[in-house]
Write a protein that holds these residues in place. Sequence first.
Motif, PDB file in Angstrom:
ATOM      1  N   THR A 141     -22.859 -32.403 -12.956  1.00 35.03           N
ATOM      2  CA  THR A 141     -24.016 -31.761 -12.329  1.00 35.03           C
ATOM      3  C   THR A 141     -23.577 -30.905 -11.148  1.00 35.03           C
ATOM      4  OG1 THR A 141     -25.260 -33.731 -12.930  1.00 35.03           O
ATOM      5  CG2 THR A 141     -26.324 -32.202 -11.422  1.00 35.03           C
ATOM      6  N   ILE A 142     -22.630 -31.437 -10.357  1.00 35.50           N
ATOM      7  CA  ILE A 142     -22.163 -30.692  -9.192  1.00 35.50           C
ATOM      8  C   ILE A 142     -21.548 -29.359  -9.623  1.00 35.50           C
ATOM      9  CG2 ILE A 142     -20.447 -30.669  -7.327  1.00 35.50           C
ATOM     10  CD1 ILE A 142     -20.863 -33.731  -7.134  1.00 35.50           C
ATOM     11  N   CYS A 143     -20.744 -29.378 -10.715  1.00 30.23           N
ATOM     12  CA  CYS A 143     -20.042 -28.143 -11.087  1.00 30.23           C
ATOM     13  C   CYS A 143     -20.870 -27.259 -12.011  1.00 30.23           C
ATOM     14  CB  CYS A 143     -18.685 -28.452 -11.697  1.00 30.23           C
ATOM     15  SG  CYS A 143     -18.784 -28.970 -13.396  1.00 30.23           S
ATOM     16  N   GLY A 144     -22.119 -27.644 -12.276  1.00 32.53           N
ATOM     17  CA  GLY A 144     -23.015 -26.733 -12.990  1.00 32.53           C
ATOM     18  C   GLY A 144     -22.993 -26.841 -14.504  1.00 32.53           C
ATOM     19  N   LEU A 145     -22.269 -27.832 -15.053  1.00 35.07           N
ATOM     20  CA  LEU A 145     -22.304 -28.005 -16.512  1.00 35.07           C
ATOM     21  C   LEU A 145     -23.648 -28.579 -16.946  1.00 35.07           C
ATOM     22  CD1 LEU A 145     -18.731 -29.419 -17.302  1.00 35.07           C
ATOM     23  CD2 LEU A 145     -19.628 -27.180 -17.927  1.00 35.07           C
TER      24      LEU A 145
ATOM     25  N   SER B  69     -24.545 -21.227 -12.347  1.00 33.38           N
ATOM     26  CA  SER B  69     -23.716 -21.548 -13.509  1.00 33.38           C
ATOM     27  C   SER B  69     -22.336 -22.018 -13.036  1.00 33.38           C
ATOM     28  CB  SER B  69     -23.569 -20.323 -14.400  1.00 33.38           C
ATOM     29  OG  SER B  69     -22.814 -19.339 -13.721  1.00 33.38           O
ATOM     30  N   THR B  70     -21.624 -22.703 -13.925  1.00 30.98           N
ATOM     31  CA  THR B  70     -20.276 -23.161 -13.612  1.00 30.98           C
ATOM     32  C   THR B  70     -19.392 -21.993 -13.178  1.00 30.98           C
ATOM     33  OG1 THR B  70     -20.566 -24.797 -15.323  1.00 30.98           O
ATOM     34  CG2 THR B  70     -18.345 -24.530 -14.491  1.00 30.98           C
ATOM     35  N   GLU B  71     -19.604 -20.859 -13.875  1.00 33.28           N
ATOM     36  CA  GLU B  71     -18.847 -19.652 -13.561  1.00 33.28           C
ATOM     37  C   GLU B  71     -19.005 -19.266 -12.086  1.00 33.28           C
ATOM     38  OE1 GLU B  71     -20.684 -16.546 -15.709  1.00 33.28           O
ATOM     39  OE2 GLU B  71     -19.573 -14.972 -14.667  1.00 33.28           O
ATOM     40  N   GLN B  72     -20.275 -19.268 -11.616  1.00 36.18           N
ATOM     41  CA  GLN B  72     -20.530 -18.879 -10.219  1.00 36.18           C
ATOM     42  C   GLN B  72     -19.984 -19.924  -9.246  1.00 36.18           C
ATOM     43  OE1 GLN B  72     -24.701 -18.610 -11.227  1.00 36.18           O
ATOM     44  NE2 GLN B  72     -24.791 -16.490 -10.530  1.00 36.18           N
ATOM     45  N   ILE B  73     -20.113 -21.206  -9.631  1.00 35.19           N
ATOM     46  CA  ILE B  73     -19.680 -22.276  -8.744  1.00 35.19           C
ATOM     47  C   ILE B  73     -18.153 -22.286  -8.611  1.00 35.19           C
ATOM     48  CG2 ILE B  73     -19.599 -24.800  -8.511  1.00 35.19           C
ATOM     49  CD1 ILE B  73     -22.449 -24.809  -9.767  1.00 35.19           C
ATOM     50  N   THR B  74     -17.467 -22.065  -9.741  1.00 36.22           N
ATOM     51  CA  THR B  74     -16.004 -21.992  -9.704  1.00 36.22           C
ATOM     52  C   THR B  74     -15.536 -20.870  -8.791  1.00 36.22           C
ATOM     53  OG1 THR B  74     -16.103 -22.622 -12.032  1.00 36.22           O
ATOM     54  CG2 THR B  74     -13.967 -21.992 -11.184  1.00 36.22           C
ATOM     55  N   GLU B  75     -16.259 -19.754  -8.861  1.00 40.23           N
ATOM     56  CA  GLU B  75     -15.914 -18.611  -8.027  1.00 40.23           C
ATOM     57  C   GLU B  75     -15.988 -18.943  -6.534  1.00 40.23           C
ATOM     58  OE1 GLU B  75     -18.094 -14.705  -8.683  1.00 40.23           O
ATOM     59  OE2 GLU B  75     -17.105 -15.139 -10.601  1.00 40.23           O
ATOM     60  N   MET B  76     -16.867 -19.916  -6.182  1.00 39.18           N
ATOM     61  CA  MET B  76     -17.001 -20.301  -4.775  1.00 39.18           C
ATOM     62  C   MET B  76     -15.921 -21.290  -4.345  1.00 39.18           C
ATOM     63  SD  MET B  76     -21.130 -20.827  -4.979  1.00 39.18           S
ATOM     64  CE  MET B  76     -21.570 -20.965  -3.254  1.00 39.18           C
ATOM     65  N   GLY B  77     -15.030 -21.631  -5.259  1.00 40.78           N
ATOM     66  CA  GLY B  77     -13.924 -22.518  -4.884  1.00 40.78           C
ATOM     67  C   GLY B  77     -14.175 -23.981  -5.150  1.00 40.78           C
TER      68      GLY B  77
ATOM     69  N   SER C 195     -34.392 -32.381 -10.508  1.00 36.56           N
ATOM     70  CA  SER C 195     -34.921 -32.163  -9.163  1.00 36.56           C
ATOM     71  C   SER C 195     -33.849 -32.512  -8.147  1.00 36.56           C
ATOM     72  CB  SER C 195     -36.160 -33.033  -8.939  1.00 36.56           C
ATOM     73  OG  SER C 195     -35.784 -34.403  -9.014  1.00 36.56           O
ATOM     74  N   GLY C 196     -34.098 -32.149  -6.891  1.00 37.80           N
ATOM     75  CA  GLY C 196     -33.148 -32.436  -5.828  1.00 37.80           C
ATOM     76  C   GLY C 196     -32.314 -31.221  -5.482  1.00 37.80           C
ATOM     77  N   SER C 197     -31.469 -31.348  -4.476  1.00 37.36           N
ATOM     78  CA  SER C 197     -30.705 -30.184  -4.057  1.00 37.36           C
ATOM     79  C   SER C 197     -29.221 -30.502  -3.911  1.00 37.36           C
ATOM     80  CB  SER C 197     -31.283 -29.616  -2.755  1.00 37.36           C
ATOM     81  OG  SER C 197     -30.457 -29.938  -1.658  1.00 37.36           O
ATOM     82  N   ILE C 198     -28.392 -29.523  -4.236  1.00 38.51           N
ATOM     83  CA  ILE C 198     -26.947 -29.625  -4.029  1.00 38.51           C
ATOM     84  C   ILE C 198     -26.554 -28.408  -3.196  1.00 38.51           C
ATOM     85  CG2 ILE C 198     -24.682 -29.757  -5.132  1.00 38.51           C
ATOM     86  CD1 ILE C 198     -26.092 -30.611  -7.710  1.00 38.51           C
ATOM     87  N   ARG C 199     -26.069 -28.652  -1.994  1.00 36.00           N
ATOM     88  CA  ARG C 199     -25.653 -27.537  -1.155  1.00 36.00           C
ATOM     89  C   ARG C 199     -24.150 -27.585  -0.951  1.00 36.00           C
ATOM     90  NH1 ARG C 199     -30.213 -28.988   1.251  1.00 36.00           N
ATOM     91  NH2 ARG C 199     -29.104 -30.205   2.828  1.00 36.00           N
ATOM     92  N   TYR C 200     -23.535 -26.411  -1.139  1.00 40.34           N
ATOM     93  CA  TYR C 200     -22.092 -26.300  -0.962  1.00 40.34           C
ATOM     94  C   TYR C 200     -21.868 -25.253   0.112  1.00 40.34           C
ATOM     95  CZ  TYR C 200     -17.243 -25.066  -2.057  1.00 40.34           C
ATOM     96  OH  TYR C 200     -15.898 -24.800  -1.977  1.00 40.34           O
ATOM     97  N   ASN C 201     -21.269 -25.647   1.221  1.00 37.52           N
ATOM     98  CA  ASN C 201     -21.129 -24.770   2.387  1.00 37.52           C
ATOM     99  C   ASN C 201     -22.465 -24.130   2.771  1.00 37.52           C
ATOM    100  OD1 ASN C 201     -18.399 -25.226   2.777  1.00 37.52           O
ATOM    101  ND2 ASN C 201     -17.811 -23.606   1.345  1.00 37.52           N
ATOM    102  N   GLY C 202     -23.526 -24.935   2.676  1.00 34.10           N
ATOM    103  CA  GLY C 202     -24.844 -24.445   3.073  1.00 34.10           C
ATOM    104  C   GLY C 202     -25.592 -23.667   2.001  1.00 34.10           C
ATOM    105  N   VAL C 203     -24.936 -23.368   0.864  1.00 30.86           N
ATOM    106  CA  VAL C 203     -25.590 -22.588  -0.201  1.00 30.86           C
ATOM    107  C   VAL C 203     -26.099 -23.534  -1.288  1.00 30.86           C
ATOM    108  CG1 VAL C 203     -25.291 -20.742  -1.904  1.00 30.86           C
ATOM    109  CG2 VAL C 203     -23.959 -20.712   0.230  1.00 30.86           C
ATOM    110  N   GLU C 204     -27.346 -23.313  -1.708  1.00 32.10           N
ATOM    111  CA  GLU C 204     -27.910 -24.122  -2.780  1.00 32.10           C
ATOM    112  C   GLU C 204     -27.242 -23.740  -4.105  1.00 32.10           C
ATOM    113  OE1 GLU C 204     -30.361 -26.568  -2.525  1.00 32.10           O
ATOM    114  OE2 GLU C 204     -29.932 -26.885  -4.653  1.00 32.10           O
ATOM    115  N   ILE C 205     -26.587 -24.718  -4.772  1.00 28.24           N
ATOM    116  CA  ILE C 205     -25.869 -24.368  -6.006  1.00 28.24           C
ATOM    117  C   ILE C 205     -26.415 -25.098  -7.233  1.00 28.24           C
ATOM    118  CG2 ILE C 205     -23.690 -23.811  -4.849  1.00 28.24           C
ATOM    119  CD1 ILE C 205     -22.680 -26.609  -5.796  1.00 28.24           C
ATOM    120  N   SER C 206     -27.514 -25.862  -7.045  1.00 29.37           N
ATOM    121  CA  SER C 206     -27.935 -26.733  -8.145  1.00 29.37           C
ATOM    122  C   SER C 206     -28.387 -25.971  -9.383  1.00 29.37           C
ATOM    123  CB  SER C 206     -29.027 -27.696  -7.686  1.00 29.37           C
ATOM    124  OG  SER C 206     -30.122 -26.964  -7.211  1.00 29.37           O
ATOM    125  N   HIS C 207     -28.700 -24.667  -9.242  1.00 28.17           N
ATOM    126  CA  HIS C 207     -29.107 -23.933 -10.443  1.00 28.17           C
ATOM    127  C   HIS C 207     -28.180 -22.772 -10.759  1.00 28.17           C
ATOM    128  CE1 HIS C 207     -32.534 -26.397 -11.232  1.00 28.17           C
ATOM    129  NE2 HIS C 207     -32.755 -26.407  -9.931  1.00 28.17           N
TER     130      HIS C 207
END
Lengths: 236, 293
Positions: free
Chosen positions: A46-50, A69-77, A55-67
């Motif tokens: 879920t964290i990596c977008g697969l 794609s894995t592609e975008q999340i990987t790009e953020m490191g 419901s709920g929120s996942i924030r990575y460095n302050g950015v909401e990433i819960s919706h």
Amino acid sequence: MLEIENINVYYGEFRVLKNISLKVEAEELVAVLGPNGHGKSTLLKTICGLINPESGSIRYNGVEISHLSTEQITEMGLVYIAEDRNLFPDMTVMENLRLGAYNKNARKPAKVKRNLEFVFEFFPRLKEWSKRKAGTLSGGEARMCAIGRGLMAAPKFIAIDEPSLGLAPIIRTDVFSKIAEINNTGTSVLLVEQNVVESARLIERSYIIDDGKIVFEGTKDEMFNNDHVMKVFLGA
Amino acid sequence: MDSVFYQFAGIVTYGLLASGSYILMAMGLSLIYGVSGVFNYAHGSLLTIGAYIAWLLFALFSQYINYMIVLIIVIPMMFYIGVGIETIIIRPLRRRPNWGFSAIIATLGLALIIDALIFIFFGPLLKTLPRPITGSIIVFGFPLNNYKMVMLLVTLILSIGLGLFFRKTLIGLSMRAVAQDGTGARIVGIPLNKIFGYTFGLSSVLAGISGIFLGSSYNLSPDGGWLFFIKAFIIVAVGGIGSLKGAFYAAVMLAVLESIVSFQFGNKWVMPCWFLSLMIILIFKPKGLCGER
């Protein structure tokens, strides 16, 4: 660095994660422990977008990433290293590593070269095997290749699923010390494990998931001093 | 004795020369299945589209145009047609359960629509493409058309180019990655939809080029792609579905077989013999010559 608040994840009708909240600070190594089949892997997916949470929120460095794609999340490191490795079996180790650097921030030739040197320094054996097909690697070798492929993405945060699964004890220790090393280079690590005793050395803080809920949260000492937790959930 | 040998050598060489367009169309069909799991029933119709675009270009600009320019125009057109088919028709299906079967129905429907549109725009009369190069040389007493040799040469160059593309470029590597482990591909950040689109594009380009090649050997008709679709299907099944290497070898093998059979027994025995060889190979290698999955 990573803040998860009240996420709920379903497989069809079945609720796998129930109001999970957890936090990983920069450069921290946090473990998620607990018996198999209780949602630990689902959490990382879920964290990596697969998988997308209901419901709920996942924030990575302050950015909401819960919706995202894995592609975008990987790009953020934020890079996921899967339990079943998901290597490309008919491709060489080198080709697998090269694809690890697919995301836009890692794919520049100079960067690929530098990361490749880093990975080969880290796992010297991978250099020897670079022309072998990934499908011919043994369990431990494939695990190293999968971690190496993850490192090629230039991660700032790795989410690693059961790195010790199916490995001989001596190789397990090796893999754990490599993960500690990765963490020491400043990369945050979220580790899912069943093998509490052997991974204890490198854990700073841990969460225990049982039946999709977090049942314990604390430092390593708090965990080991809590008889109930050790007996009921970790079987130690 | 000598004359029998020369005759046989000539027949084999003739078959090898004919393999060029088979190689391209079969690799295109195999590629889509290998990467995206779609068995594309419209592959033969894409072949026809390529040939008719070439015919139209020759009909409109015959004085100013040659095969080089035709290819330069047809290749990007076929690429975008392929990307369009994937984006508009296949992608929405992929989210549904049992989408593989829906995709078969959808590509079959697409094939029928393409054939009908070609019929409407170009009419039922057979068309021919000009032969790019005339003349022939005699090998083992057999006349070998120069243009067929050029076609084979172009095919071999394209095949080598494809090999390099799949080994050296990030998009090529990504296509193989998606074929081998879709989840693994997502994990490293490969955008699956984009890769599926490119794969359809590349496959359509291969179909278009082989359509032009075939169009300069045979007549063009609106439903003429079906015979070649069936041929491509048998080649791909012999080679191992999803394998490009297999498609290459099987195309060469079956083209030589076609040449032998049509010289010895006549044209009408070619397809039964192809099918027979498919069955024999599947008995010993159920996944085809190079099939792994």
